[in-house]
Design an enzyme around this catalytic site. Structure first.
Site, mmCIF file in Angstrom:
data_model
loop_
_atom_site.group_PDB
_atom_site.id
_atom_site.type_symbol
_atom_site.label_atom_id
_atom_site.label_comp_id
_atom_site.label_asym_id
_atom_site.label_seq_id
_atom_site.Cartn_x
_atom_site.Cartn_y
_atom_site.Cartn_z
ATOM 1 N N ALA A 183 0.797 -1.090 -0.028
ATOM 2 C CA ALA A 183 0.148 0.022 0.081
ATOM 3 C C ALA A 183 0.938 1.369 0.015
ATOM 4 O O ALA A 183 0.816 2.164 -0.854
ATOM 5 C CB ALA A 183 -0.879 0.060 1.067
ATOM 6 N N SER A 195 1.531 -4.615 -4.501
ATOM 7 C CA SER A 195 -0.087 -3.682 -4.660
ATOM 8 C C SER A 195 -0.751 -4.725 -4.452
ATOM 9 O O SER A 195 -1.804 -4.888 -5.394
ATOM 10 C CB SER A 195 0.083 -3.200 -5.856
ATOM 11 O OG SER A 195 -0.996 -2.335 -6.321
ATOM 12 N N CYS A 226 -6.539 -5.739 2.670
ATOM 13 C CA CYS A 226 -7.895 -5.866 3.393
ATOM 14 C C CYS A 226 -8.986 -6.774 2.895
ATOM 15 O O CYS A 226 -9.773 -7.035 3.415
ATOM 16 C CB CYS A 226 -8.386 -4.333 3.304
ATOM 17 S SG CYS A 226 -7.008 -3.170 3.416
ATOM 18 N N ASP A 262 2.744 0.779 7.603
ATOM 19 C CA ASP A 262 2.695 0.051 8.881
ATOM 20 C C ASP A 262 4.095 -0.022 9.503
ATOM 21 O O ASP A 262 4.154 -0.393 10.769
ATOM 22 C CB ASP A 262 2.440 -1.233 8.584
ATOM 23 C CG ASP A 262 0.889 -1.826 8.305
ATOM 24 O OD1 ASP A 262 0.242 -0.709 8.087
ATOM 25 O OD2 ASP A 262 0.587 -2.841 8.168
ATOM 26 N N ASN A 315 -1.703 4.815 2.537
ATOM 27 C CA ASN A 315 -2.243 5.574 1.550
ATOM 28 C C ASN A 315 -2.031 7.068 1.635
ATOM 29 O O ASN A 315 -1.486 7.809 0.755
ATOM 30 C CB ASN A 315 -3.277 5.068 0.985
ATOM 31 C CG ASN A 315 -3.370 3.783 -0.150
ATOM 32 O OD1 ASN A 315 -2.731 3.769 -1.208
ATOM 33 N ND2 ASN A 315 -3.537 2.606 0.516
HETATM 34 C C1 FAD Z 1 -6.350 -9.486 6.444
HETATM 35 C C2 FAD Z 1 -6.016 -7.817 6.485
HETATM 36 C C3 FAD Z 1 -7.037 -7.127 6.775
HETATM 37 C C4 FAD Z 1 -6.942 -5.679 6.738
HETATM 38 N N1 FAD Z 1 -8.063 -4.891 6.556
HETATM 39 C C5 FAD Z 1 -7.919 -3.559 6.502
HETATM 40 C C6 FAD Z 1 -8.979 -2.772 6.388
HETATM 41 O O1 FAD Z 1 -10.085 -3.144 6.217
HETATM 42 N N2 FAD Z 1 -8.655 -1.274 6.105
HETATM 43 C C7 FAD Z 1 -7.511 -0.841 6.603
HETATM 44 O O2 FAD Z 1 -7.110 0.382 6.410
HETATM 45 N N3 FAD Z 1 -6.281 -1.620 6.770
HETATM 46 C C8 FAD Z 1 -6.485 -2.844 6.713
HETATM 47 N N4 FAD Z 1 -5.718 -3.634 6.805
HETATM 48 C C9 FAD Z 1 -4.157 -3.164 6.987
HETATM 49 C C10 FAD Z 1 -3.411 -2.786 5.704
HETATM 50 O O3 FAD Z 1 -3.465 -3.998 4.821
HETATM 51 C C11 FAD Z 1 -1.947 -2.566 5.929
HETATM 52 O O4 FAD Z 1 -2.050 -1.460 6.576
HETATM 53 C C12 FAD Z 1 -1.184 -1.921 4.526
HETATM 54 O O5 FAD Z 1 -1.043 -3.045 3.856
HETATM 55 C C13 FAD Z 1 0.155 -1.504 5.117
HETATM 56 O O6 FAD Z 1 0.819 -1.318 3.783
HETATM 57 P P1 FAD Z 1 2.386 -1.080 3.871
HETATM 58 O O7 FAD Z 1 2.699 -0.860 2.325
HETATM 59 O O8 FAD Z 1 2.696 -0.237 4.971
HETATM 60 O O9 FAD Z 1 2.818 -2.447 4.552
HETATM 61 P P2 FAD Z 1 2.838 -3.918 3.820
HETATM 62 O O10 FAD Z 1 1.470 -4.305 3.239
HETATM 63 O O11 FAD Z 1 3.149 -4.838 4.929
HETATM 64 O O12 FAD Z 1 3.768 -4.145 2.670
HETATM 65 C C14 FAD Z 1 5.504 -4.147 3.009
HETATM 66 C C15 FAD Z 1 5.913 -4.686 1.840
HETATM 67 O O13 FAD Z 1 7.453 -4.702 2.058
HETATM 68 C C16 FAD Z 1 8.064 -5.736 1.850
HETATM 69 N N5 FAD Z 1 9.520 -5.935 2.624
HETATM 70 C C17 FAD Z 1 9.546 -5.929 3.902
HETATM 71 N N6 FAD Z 1 10.754 -5.662 4.450
HETATM 72 C C18 FAD Z 1 11.418 -5.820 3.085
HETATM 73 C C19 FAD Z 1 12.864 -5.688 2.817
HETATM 74 N N7 FAD Z 1 13.848 -5.750 3.864
HETATM 75 N N8 FAD Z 1 13.320 -5.559 1.546
HETATM 76 C C20 FAD Z 1 12.326 -5.661 0.685
HETATM 77 N N9 FAD Z 1 10.959 -5.574 0.804
HETATM 78 C C21 FAD Z 1 10.509 -5.898 2.110
HETATM 79 C C22 FAD Z 1 7.037 -6.926 2.405
HETATM 80 O O14 FAD Z 1 7.348 -8.156 1.929
HETATM 81 C C23 FAD Z 1 5.803 -6.309 1.955
HETATM 82 O O15 FAD Z 1 5.716 -6.676 0.493
HETATM 83 C C24 FAD Z 1 -5.624 -5.214 6.729
HETATM 84 C C25 FAD Z 1 -4.567 -6.088 6.568
HETATM 85 C C26 FAD Z 1 -4.734 -7.384 6.734
HETATM 86 C C27 FAD Z 1 -3.531 -8.305 6.762
#
Ligand code: FAD
Length: 543
Positions: A10, A38, A42, A283, A305
């Site tokens: 995200a 991507s 959720c 996150d 986002n």
């Molecule tokens: C089942 C579920 C339901 C959800 N429902 C909701 C909802 O209804 N509403 C809402 O607002 N939010 C919801 N969320 C939360 C939301 O999905 C997360 O807040 C969001 O995905 C966070 O995005 P991000 O990009 O910060 O991290 P992530 O989605 O964790 O992505 C991080 C990426 O970085 C990669 N990465 C990590 N370390 C490294 C490294 N050292 N080198 C290279 N790559 C790396 C990871 O593998 C991953 O692909 C939900 C989450 C889940 C699991």
């Protein structure tokens, strides 16, 4: 400018896409250790429940389509293992070839998200134990459900994700149990609201055991058979662990990038870390609470986002502040939508506010309109300034709590006080709302409470037994309570037989509204010690 983004879900993709839109000349590279980018985290529980039919729908963009769409270079299956701020480089390992490489940057964005906590307990590696974070997790679980047709499921962790998973498992006919070590779930709600949620789940055949800690998972022939908790052993066919997440920031060790005690990256309001030219979003970062300005972790797709977009604009040279999160969340449970934003009453008191709250039960739309139902709303404000601080809402029969919550978010974010927001020109037509909107109605009730026009027993006080020495008066439309004296509101024209003017009287009805009207009449006829029970018999355990 060379911008390197680590993480491609995200937050990472939002920063990348927005940056390229801001200036197509930027050289934007996105590094991720996964194959996918991507994806719709959720949506995962709904894929398990077959509400989302096809796995392809979980992937918003493939690396190729994202690159074509945005011009961002996506490098997958590449794990960043070290950040060197002095040389402005990151060290990576190519997960296919095992080769080490280095990338340079002018600006670096850490968007590495979080991973599920895997407790070091016996049985974690048994077949039938699942986590819920990536499309792979959801796809494997659904495949297994289709193949093995499990009858009993145990979800460990009663947060929003755990409950969404439980809903989707129960909807497929599985006997579903949720266990959680906290006294009450889900987090972010005060106890009277969680009591309602837990009763509702039990009626929908999802049993929740709070105060219950997972000790181990017991297997037979390599497969889950039972969960053992501090309280009991339960047979189960599958276990889904959803006990929380931990930020993926271990690779930052030695980089001098400042972390919070929970391992998330500390950022300022511009989403910058303590090291120049390094940002963190999503996150893996801690932002601030919009009301208290204290650090707040908001691991939500929405926050990822919003903050990602702001970070991109700042990297491009603007100076945009992220004003903080409110802990806004909304979820769908069987026949009950739940939502919350801002501070709970307990949070508000802990933050030093003179918090005052009210619980209302209000029509969600014109009561005569087919399909109309109810909201249970708890609203908290500061008694001195009347600033709105938080709202929790339950939408019975799937009423639109997101609407209540989003009005609250807007009002809180604009620093609204109850006097200002009580007469907002909110939309009304019978299929959508009530002439005085349920949100505004609750504002009015809270203002009545603050002014003393309404004197109440809160559900919490009632449950604590604070009114046990009160006589109970049933002011419902028809008699409802067996241990109370029924009084017909429309026939009260003076002193009421059986009730002395000095008596302490607790007035109840089904929702709380007729109790207020009764109190109003009684005051007029000289009754001095009445309290109206907030939320009536719908919220309180009164018989
Ligand atoms: C089942 C579920 C339901 C959800 N429902 C909701 C909802 O209804 N509403 C809402 O607002 N939010 C919801 N969320 C939360 C939301 O999905 C997360 O807040 C969001 O995905 C966070 O995005 P991000 O990009 O910060 O991290 P992530 O989605 O964790 O992505 C991080 C990426 O970085 C990669 N990465 C990590 N370390 C490294 C490294 N050292 N080198 C290279 N790559 C790396 C990871 O593998 C991953 O692909 C939900 C989450 C889940 C699991």
């Amino acid at each position: 400018m060379k911008v390197l983004i680590i993480g491609g879900v995200a937050a990472g993709t939002k920063v990348a896409a927005k940056l390229k839109r801001e200036n197509r000349n930027h050289d934007v590279k996105l590094l991720t250790d996964s194959k996918d980018i991507s994806y719709a985290g959720c949506g995962l529980p709904y894929y398990v429940g077959e509400v989302i039919k096809d796995r392809e729908e979980l992937i918003v963009n493939t690396p190729k389509s994202f690159s074509e769409l945005t011009g961002v270079k996506v490098i997958t299956e590449t794990k960043v293992i070290k950040v060197n701020p002095d040389s402005k480089t990151v060290e990576v390992v190519d997960l296919n070839s095992n080769e080490n490489k280095e990338y340079t940057y002018d600006k670096l964005v850490i968007a590495t998200g979080a991973s599920p906590i895997k407790p070091p307990l016996e049985g974690m590696d048994l077949d039938g134990v699942y986590f819920m974070r990536t499309p792979e997790d959801a796809i494997t679980l659904r495949d297994e459900i289709e193949e093995l047709k499990p009858r009993r499921a145990t979800v460990v962790g009663g947060g929003f994700i755990g409950l969404e998973v439980a809903e989707n498992l129960a909807a497929q006919g599985m006997v579903t149990t949720v266990i959680d070590m906290a006294d009450t779930i889900p987090p972010g709600f005060d106890k009277e609201m969680t009591d309602y949620i837990l009763n509702h789940l039990a009626e929908h055949r999802i049993m929740v055991f709070t105060g219950t800690k997972l000790d181990s998972i017991i297997g037979e022939n390599g497969r889950v058979k039972q969960v053992k908790t501090n309280r009991h052993k339960m047979n189960t066919d599958i276990v889904i662990l959803s006990i929380g997440i931990r930020a993926n920031t271990q690779f930052l060790d030695g980089s001098d990038i400042e972390l919070m005690p929970n391992g998330t990256v500390k950022v300022n309001e511009y989403l910058e870390t303590n090291i120049p030219d390094i940002y963190a979003v999503g996150d893996c970062a801690t932002v601030s609470n919009r009301i208290t300005k204290e650090p707040a972790w908001s691991p939500m797709g929405s926050t990822a986002n919003i903050s990602g977009r702001i970070a991109a604009m700042n990297i491009n040279g603007e100076q945009n502040k992220y004003n903080g999160a409110l802990g806004t969340a909304v979820a769908q449970l069987p026949g009950l939508n739940i939502g919350r934003t801002g501070l709970t009453e307990d949070d508000a008191k802990a933050a030093g506010y003179e918090a005052i709250s009210v619980v209302t039960v209000v029509d969600d739309k014109a009561h005569y309109f087919p399909g109309s139902s109810l909201f249970v709303i708890k609203m908290t404000a500061d008694k001195n300034t009347k600033k709105l601080l938080g709202v929790q809402a339950l939408g019975l029969d799937s009423s639109a709590v997101d609407k209540i919550i989003d009005i609250a978010v807007t009002a809180i974010s604009l620093n609204g006080d109850l006097e200002e927001i009580k007469d907002l020109d909110l939309a009304y037509a019978p299929p959508f709302s009530t002439a005085i909107h349920p949100f505004a109605h609750t504002v009015n009730v809270l203002l009545n409470k603050i002014s003393g026009d309404l004197v109440t027993a809160t559900p919490r006080e009632f449950a604590n037994g604070d009114f046990d020495d009160y006589k109970i008066m049933d002011a419902s439309i028809v008699p409802e309570l067996s241990n109370a004296t029924y009084v017909d509101l429309s026939k009260v024209n003076g002193e009421i037989k059986g009730f002395d003017k000095e008596d302490k009287i607790l007035i109840s009805c089904s929702k709380g509204k007729r109790a207020y009207m009764m109190q109003n009449k009684l005051k007029h006829y000289g009754y001095k010690n009445t309290v109206a029970l907030e939320g009536g018999s719908i919220v309180n355990n009164i018989k």
